[in-house]
Design a protein around this motif. Structure first.
Motif, PDB file in Angstrom:
ATOM      1  N   LEU A 120       0.805  -1.212   0.000  1.00 18.68           N
ATOM      2  CA  LEU A 120       0.000   0.000   0.000  1.00 18.68           C
ATOM      3  C   LEU A 120       0.843   1.268   0.000  1.00 18.68           C
ATOM      4  CD1 LEU A 120      -2.904  -0.930   2.445  1.00 18.68           C
ATOM      5  CD2 LEU A 120      -2.885  -0.977  -0.056  1.00 18.68           C
ATOM      6  N   SER A 121       2.051   1.195   0.545  1.00 23.40           N
ATOM      7  CA  SER A 121       2.887   2.394   0.608  1.00 23.40           C
ATOM      8  C   SER A 121       3.418   2.813  -0.753  1.00 23.40           C
ATOM      9  CB  SER A 121       4.056   2.173   1.569  1.00 23.40           C
ATOM     10  OG  SER A 121       4.905   1.151   1.088  1.00 23.40           O
ATOM     11  N   THR A 122       3.342   1.893  -1.730  1.00 22.83           N
ATOM     12  CA  THR A 122       3.870   2.198  -3.064  1.00 22.83           C
ATOM     13  C   THR A 122       2.847   1.967  -4.180  1.00 22.83           C
ATOM     14  OG1 THR A 122       4.777  -0.046  -3.234  1.00 22.83           O
ATOM     15  CG2 THR A 122       6.247   1.673  -2.397  1.00 22.83           C
ATOM     16  N   CYS A 123       1.608   1.688  -3.831  1.00 21.26           N
ATOM     17  CA  CYS A 123       0.608   1.431  -4.873  1.00 21.26           C
ATOM     18  C   CYS A 123       0.345   2.703  -5.678  1.00 21.26           C
ATOM     19  CB  CYS A 123      -0.689   0.904  -4.254  1.00 21.26           C
ATOM     20  SG  CYS A 123      -1.667   2.134  -3.386  1.00 21.26           S
ATOM     21  N   PRO A 124      -0.101   2.589  -6.919  1.00 15.42           N
ATOM     22  CA  PRO A 124      -0.409   3.778  -7.721  1.00 15.42           C
ATOM     23  C   PRO A 124      -1.403   4.693  -7.007  1.00 15.42           C
ATOM     24  CG  PRO A 124      -0.440   1.812  -9.091  1.00 15.42           C
ATOM     25  CD  PRO A 124      -0.319   1.333  -7.685  1.00 15.42           C
TER      26      PRO A 124
END
Length: 224
Positions: free
Chosen positions: A18-22
């Motif tokens: 979640l910290s790097t999702c679009p």
């Protein structure tokens, strides 16, 4: 189902990346969070605020995208207290200028946060050594206030001594008139005491002068 404990929730966030999702998916995820019943616990909301936003916000080198701003505004609309405790506090404590981060906090204060959370942000600012980075945040808080709390005699004396020419006779801004939010007297007194104590260190600071002027304008009736 049983609610997840913090380590489980952190692990799930890591698994889902979640910290790097679009960022466009982040907006959809936050919309889904708002629709959950019952509401998230304070602890769970704090974990999600950290996992969803902290890395993104601290790494900003340019203004946030509209998707990120939409996700932040969505999350803040329901979970602003844990958001402030986790993300805003981290931004305020982060060393360095953090220009984009500071602008973001100011925008959230001005546009998104509930009154209790706005006051929380000011209390967080006043817990830290005053710096150029923090001055615009305090000014953004004052932009959400109307004239109201009675000032103590020492406060009046300080404000009078730092009053720029014409500040006492200027008309309050329309923004001040629109909001019905007032700082608790003890928090306002702490702000003024902090400004008083730090005045020598900010003798040439434009941001400091702007903040003092905002205090005089917002609470004009108490210092005239």
């Amino acid at each position: 189902p049983c609610p997840l404990c913090c380590p489980q929730l952190e692990g799930l966030c890591s698994f889902l990346q979640l910290s790097t999702c679009p960022e466009h998916l982040l907006v959809r995820f936050c919309g889904w969070l708002l629709a959950l019943t019952p509401d998230l616990s304070y602890t769970s909301a704090a974990v999600l605020a950290e996992q969803l936003f902290l890395k993104r916000v601290l790494s900003l080198a340019q203004p946030p995208s509209r998707h990120l701003m939409a996700a932040l505004a969505s999350f803040c609309s329901k979970y602003s207290q844990p958001f402030c405790r986790v993300l805003v506090a981290a931004v305020l404590r982060e060393p360095g200028e953090g220009a984009e981060q500071t602008k973001l906090v100011c925008e959230l204060v001005e546009e998104c946060l509930e009154p209790d959370s706005v006051r929380l942000v000011l209390s967080q600012v006043l817990e830290l050594p005053l710096s150029e980075k923090l001055l615009p945040v305090a000014q953004a808080v004052l932009g959400r206030q109307v004239r109201g709390p009675l000032l103590s005699p020492p406060t009046r004396g300080f404000l009078a001594s730092f009053s720029p020419a014409g500040a006492r006779t200027g008309s309050p801004s329309l923004l001040v008139a629109l909001f019905q939010e007032v700082l608790p007297p003890e928090l306002f007194d702490l702000l003024v005491l902090t400004l008083c104590r730090q005045a020598p260190a900010f003798a040439t600071s434009l941001n400091y002068a702007k903040l003092v002027t905002a205090v005089l304008t917002t609470y004009q009736s108490q210092v005239s």
